[in-house]
Write a protein that holds these residues in place. Structure first.
Motif, PDB file in Angstrom:
ATOM      1  N   SER A   9       0.795  -1.204   0.000  1.00  0.00           N
ATOM      2  CA  SER A   9       0.000   0.000   0.000  1.00  0.00           C
ATOM      3  C   SER A   9       0.836   1.266   0.000  1.00  0.00           C
ATOM      4  O   SER A   9       0.335   2.347  -0.214  1.00  0.00           O
ATOM      5  CB  SER A   9      -0.933   0.025   1.219  1.00  0.00           C
ATOM      6  N   TYR A 236     -11.488   0.971   8.271  1.00  0.00           N
ATOM      7  CA  TYR A 236     -10.224   1.210   7.576  1.00  0.00           C
ATOM      8  C   TYR A 236     -10.380   2.316   6.535  1.00  0.00           C
ATOM      9  O   TYR A 236      -9.556   3.231   6.441  1.00  0.00           O
ATOM     10  CB  TYR A 236      -9.767  -0.095   6.921  1.00  0.00           C
ATOM     11  N   GLY A 239     -11.198   6.062   7.919  1.00  0.00           N
ATOM     12  CA  GLY A 239     -10.106   6.822   8.512  1.00  0.00           C
ATOM     13  C   GLY A 239      -9.095   7.354   7.526  1.00  0.00           C
ATOM     14  O   GLY A 239      -8.094   7.952   7.946  1.00  0.00           O
ATOM     15  N   ARG A 240      -9.328   7.163   6.228  1.00  0.00           N
ATOM     16  CA  ARG A 240      -8.349   7.574   5.225  1.00  0.00           C
ATOM     17  C   ARG A 240      -9.023   8.421   4.139  1.00  0.00           C
ATOM     18  O   ARG A 240      -9.710   7.890   3.279  1.00  0.00           O
ATOM     19  CB  ARG A 240      -7.693   6.333   4.587  1.00  0.00           C
ATOM     20  N   GLU A 242      -7.804   9.745   1.557  1.00  0.00           N
ATOM     21  CA  GLU A 242      -7.348   9.394   0.209  1.00  0.00           C
ATOM     22  C   GLU A 242      -8.078   8.186  -0.340  1.00  0.00           C
ATOM     23  O   GLU A 242      -7.980   7.882  -1.541  1.00  0.00           O
ATOM     24  CB  GLU A 242      -5.837   9.145   0.190  1.00  0.00           C
ATOM     25  N   LEU A 243      -8.832   7.471   0.521  1.00  0.00           N
ATOM     26  CA  LEU A 243      -9.666   6.360   0.077  1.00  0.00           C
ATOM     27  C   LEU A 243     -11.142   6.738   0.014  1.00  0.00           C
ATOM     28  O   LEU A 243     -11.811   6.499  -0.985  1.00  0.00           O
ATOM     29  CB  LEU A 243      -9.493   5.155   1.021  1.00  0.00           C
ATOM     30  N   ALA A 356      -3.341   2.572  -2.473  1.00  0.00           N
ATOM     31  CA  ALA A 356      -3.335   3.142  -1.124  1.00  0.00           C
ATOM     32  C   ALA A 356      -3.850   2.162  -0.075  1.00  0.00           C
ATOM     33  O   ALA A 356      -4.011   2.540   1.082  1.00  0.00           O
ATOM     34  CB  ALA A 356      -4.173   4.416  -1.104  1.00  0.00           C
ATOM     35  N   THR A 357      -4.101   0.911  -0.470  1.00  0.00           N
ATOM     36  CA  THR A 357      -4.739  -0.058   0.420  1.00  0.00           C
ATOM     37  C   THR A 357      -3.773  -1.173   0.810  1.00  0.00           C
ATOM     38  O   THR A 357      -3.030  -1.690  -0.033  1.00  0.00           O
ATOM     39  CB  THR A 357      -5.973  -0.675  -0.278  1.00  0.00           C
ATOM     40  N   ASP A 358      -3.778  -1.563   2.081  1.00  0.00           N
ATOM     41  CA  ASP A 358      -3.000  -2.723   2.525  1.00  0.00           C
ATOM     42  C   ASP A 358      -3.481  -3.975   1.791  1.00  0.00           C
ATOM     43  O   ASP A 358      -4.681  -4.154   1.579  1.00  0.00           O
ATOM     44  CB  ASP A 358      -3.180  -2.938   4.022  1.00  0.00           C
ATOM     45  N   VAL A 419      -6.912  17.329   3.249  1.00  0.00           N
ATOM     46  CA  VAL A 419      -5.490  16.985   3.204  1.00  0.00           C
ATOM     47  C   VAL A 419      -4.603  18.217   3.272  1.00  0.00           C
ATOM     48  O   VAL A 419      -3.403  18.130   3.074  1.00  0.00           O
ATOM     49  CB  VAL A 419      -5.154  16.158   1.932  1.00  0.00           C
ATOM     50  N   GLN A 443       0.976  15.780   5.221  1.00  0.00           N
ATOM     51  CA  GLN A 443      -0.150  15.166   4.521  1.00  0.00           C
ATOM     52  C   GLN A 443       0.011  15.369   3.044  1.00  0.00           C
ATOM     53  O   GLN A 443       0.486  16.390   2.593  1.00  0.00           O
ATOM     54  CB  GLN A 443      -1.468  15.799   4.998  1.00  0.00           C
ATOM     55  N   PRO A 447      -1.908   9.781  -2.644  1.00  0.00           N
ATOM     56  CA  PRO A 447      -1.446   8.669  -1.817  1.00  0.00           C
ATOM     57  C   PRO A 447      -0.468   7.783  -2.543  1.00  0.00           C
ATOM     58  O   PRO A 447       0.308   7.101  -1.921  1.00  0.00           O
ATOM     59  CB  PRO A 447      -2.742   7.898  -1.499  1.00  0.00           C
TER      60      PRO A 447
END
Length: 449
Positions: A9, A236, A239-240, A242-243, A356-358, A419, A443, A447
């Motif tokens: 990510s 998940y 809290g982001r 950018e997602l 941007a994701t795990d 951001v 920031q 991402p």
């Protein structure tokens, strides 16, 4: 390949001088054998899918004479994604994605063969189409997140952007051929043969999946069965910024801006009074623009949220212009840039969210992405279909464009504040250009660079 949290990510590493040319080629991910098999099978099945989609919409319009009925068909196909989409992501994170795809692609083929049997036998009724559309949607609940996240397992993080773009180019290439073939089949031998070919075409992706070499896949950690995994995925994303905000934006675009089955059938039948062959031509023109947009996206080396917001705004403007186009050929020509820009929105959002994701969360995040992107159709399609029936195709199309434009402006403003960036006007190569400059260096707007 590391499978720990965040392994895939983080921003993609900058290639060294020796490998930059190799990685940035427009078709670089096709050097990977497993992805090449996947890509080849998808060309065939996507062509059949577009044939069936065009045939389905025209068949419903023929049976009912109602744009709202076309909207209901589209809504039923995407309703399962709205209701159950997140559960599909949990399954994609829990089980081998290649195995899921073998079952789901086979089920999609069976749905096509069912429609073919009903149509060729002369027993087809509109409720049959509604039922099969809903069953297609149920299969898509697990197929979409598995297929989206399986791309990273085939190509790895370095080639993910390129592979996502080539997948879109693949889909749009099929869109060039499928509608044209569907129009010819409908006019010459009837709708049933288009459905039959669609069902048979799914043998190609099944063969490709069976021929893959599992040892060459980029393995990711599978999530064991447990409680709270769906809520974990939602927290998940929440809290982001950018997602969540790119997902919100594509949700509005998908709900209100991508109702082309309704608009194009209405423009072809009610505004310009043309037949099924010309309706296929309109879809082909849009696909030509989308293919060009996909190839540009494959060549582009970065994924930027400002490109996403700007493309969504331009997409809305172009839809409004097409809605008021006074002549058939001006309307048809505007479909080309609409296809280009719409594809840019899709590819940019998809690759930005994936990068941007795990990796252990990717199935759930992509299921949320697809649930919002296509799951809004059951809400938007009937509304747009009703507006189109009551006030005309031009009002329906313009409404979709204005909703998309408003969403792009709102999300752009929210991202600017969330951001910590501000717009700055500057000149670049003799032309004005707006950049978003960070106020707080910790920031970042992008991402994934």
């Amino acid at each position: 390949m590391s499978t720990g949290p965040g392994a895939d990510s983080a921003p993609v590493p900058t290639p060294t001088h020796d490998t930059t040319a190799e990685r940035r080629g427009t078709f670089s991910s096709l050097r990977i054998r497993n992805y090449r098999l996947f890509f080849t099978g998808a060309i065939v099945s996507n062509t059949g899918t577009w044939m069936a989609r065009i045939t389905q919409d025209w068949l419903v319009l023929t049976l009912t004479g109602s744009s709202a009925a076309v909207g209901i068909t589209t809504a039923l196909q995407f309703l399962p994604m709205l209701l159950f989409g997140l559960y599909g992501g949990v399954l994609a994170d829990r089980y081998p994605k290649r195995l899921i795809l073998l079952f789901s692609q086979g089920a999609l083929g069976l749905c096509g063969l069912t429609l073919a049997a009903l149509t060729l036998s002369g027993h087809i009724q509109v409720w049959h189409v509604y039922l099969v559309a809903f069953l297609l949607g149920m299969v898509t609940v697990v197929d979409n997140p598995a297929r989206q996240s399986f791309v990273s397992e085939m190509v790895g993080p370095e080639q993910l952007r390129n592979a996502v773009s080539l997948n879109s180019a693949n889909f749009q290439s099929a869109r060039l051929v499928g509608p044209a073939v569907a129009g010819l089949l409908i006019a010459s031998v009837g709708s049933g043969w288009a459905f039959l070919l669609n069902g048979l075409f799914f043998l190609a992706p099944l063969t490709g999946l069976l021929l893959m070499r599992p040892a060459e896949l980029h393995r990711t950690e599978r999530v064991p069965r447990g409680k709270g995994q769906l809520r974990e995925g939602l927290r998940y994303v929440a809290g982001r910024p950018e997602l969540i905000w790119p997902i919100v934006l594509v949700g509005f675009v998908g709900t209100f801006g991508f109702n082309f089955p309704i608009w194009l059938t209405a423009f072809a039948d009610d505004v310009f009074h043309v037949g099924a062959g010309t309706y296929g031509l309109l879809n082909t023109l849009m696909a030509a623009g989308s293919l060009v947009g996909a190839l540009f996206a494959a060549k582009r080396g970065s994924t930027r949220l400002r490109v996403l917001v700007g493309a969504a705004a331009l997409f809305g403007v172009l839809e409004v212009l097409a809605a008021v186009a006074p002549t058939f050929w001006l309307f048809a020509l505007l479909l080309v840039p609409i296809g280009m820009v719409g594809l840019t929105v899709n590819v940019t959002a998809n690759s930005a969210v994936q990068l941007a994701t795990d990796p252990v969360m990717r199935g759930r995040v992509m299921s949320l992405y697809m649930m919002v992107f296509v799951g809004g159709t059951p809400i938007g399609a009937p509304v747009v279909g009703w507006l189109t029936d009551e006030y005309g195709a031009r009002v329906g199309f313009a409404t979709g464009g204005l909703m998309t434009l408003a969403a792009a402006a709102t999300v752009g403003l929210i991202l600017t504040r969330a951001v910590g960036v501000k717009p700055r006007l500057r000149w670049h190569q003799g032309h004005p250009r707006v950049d978003l400059v960070r106020r707080r260096p910790e920031q970042a707007l992008e991402p994934a660079a």
